[in-house]
Design an enzyme around this catalytic site. Sequence first.
Site, PDB file in Angstrom:
ATOM      1  N   ASP A 197       0.929  -1.263  -0.118  1.00  0.00           N
ATOM      2  CA  ASP A 197      -0.078   0.033  -0.052  1.00  0.00           C
ATOM      3  C   ASP A 197       0.963   1.131  -0.100  1.00  0.00           C
ATOM      4  O   ASP A 197       1.843   1.361   0.851  1.00  0.00           O
ATOM      5  CB  ASP A 197      -0.855   0.074   1.211  1.00  0.00           C
ATOM      6  CG  ASP A 197      -1.996   1.029   1.233  1.00  0.00           C
ATOM      7  OD1 ASP A 197      -1.613   1.937   0.596  1.00  0.00           O
ATOM      8  OD2 ASP A 197      -2.977   0.870   1.556  1.00  0.00           O
ATOM      9  N   LYS A 206      -0.460  10.040   0.779  1.00  0.00           N
ATOM     10  CA  LYS A 206      -0.186  11.207   1.625  1.00  0.00           C
ATOM     11  C   LYS A 206       0.878  11.385   2.249  1.00  0.00           C
ATOM     12  O   LYS A 206       1.267  10.475   3.145  1.00  0.00           O
ATOM     13  CB  LYS A 206      -1.675  11.498   2.197  1.00  0.00           C
ATOM     14  CG  LYS A 206      -3.110  11.541   1.461  1.00  0.00           C
ATOM     15  CD  LYS A 206      -4.281  11.750   2.249  1.00  0.00           C
ATOM     16  CE  LYS A 206      -5.324  11.837   1.413  1.00  0.00           C
ATOM     17  NZ  LYS A 206      -6.672  11.953   2.179  1.00  0.00           N
ATOM     18  N   ASP A 253       4.225   0.334  -8.226  1.00  0.00           N
ATOM     19  CA  ASP A 253       3.551   0.742  -9.389  1.00  0.00           C
ATOM     20  C   ASP A 253       3.259   2.354  -8.957  1.00  0.00           C
ATOM     21  O   ASP A 253       2.450   2.974  -9.796  1.00  0.00           O
ATOM     22  CB  ASP A 253       2.580   0.140 -10.133  1.00  0.00           C
ATOM     23  CG  ASP A 253       1.405  -0.050  -9.113  1.00  0.00           C
ATOM     24  OD1 ASP A 253       1.395   0.362  -7.974  1.00  0.00           O
ATOM     25  OD2 ASP A 253       0.100  -0.520  -9.846  1.00  0.00           O
TER      26      ASP A 253
END
Length: 231
Positions: A137, A141, A173
């Site tokens: 993940d 932010k 990615d």
Amino acid sequence: MEEETRRRTLHGRRRGKKLRAGQQSLLDTLLPRLALAVPPAPGRIDLAAAFGGRLPPDGVWLEIGFGAGEHLVWQAEQHPGVGLIGCEPYLNGVAKCLAQIERAGVGNIRLFTDDARLVMAALPERSLARVFVLFPDPWPKTRHHKRRFVQRETLNRFAELMVPGAELRLATDDPSYLPWMIEHAVPHPAFEWLAERPADWRRRPADWPATRYERKQLAGTPTFLRFRRVD
């Protein structure tokens, strides 16, 4: 501070849409046979016991965040002498992985369905011959960067767990996570970046199969980083 780090969530949700009856059946029947037991601290995982009473002859590999298990099961098929530990908290992905394990008939995979750091804390030192962290993940932010899995403390623990010559493979990615991975892993004294030219991290290695997630290319072009544990 240590307690805050221990509690900090590094993964996303645990469940998605409702599982089909066959998927739930695999969680109820196959998963208990493949589940890796993690003893309470300061206990250590008995890897020989986990893999049927003897250590896998070609070593133990760890994949963190295996998604639906395509890469994990492919590696298990290609390397029957390796014991693979897969960590994935998302139960829908675990159910899909179990279906692939059942179809492939592989017996050298063990699964852990909670935070991978619990496994990392309980593994014996110098017990891993390869580690995969594929498409974690990105927590894009800035205020969430502390949740990214690739951190200095994570790499420090990998260095303790990996034998000299072992390979660490990272993939992303997300265009913001790539420089983050490079900035954290390249200067680490325990790891040597194996890339000699840009094509080495832009091109997929032959023994690195594409997953369904990669084929979707949700965020961008995948990049593949390989590091060697130096002594």
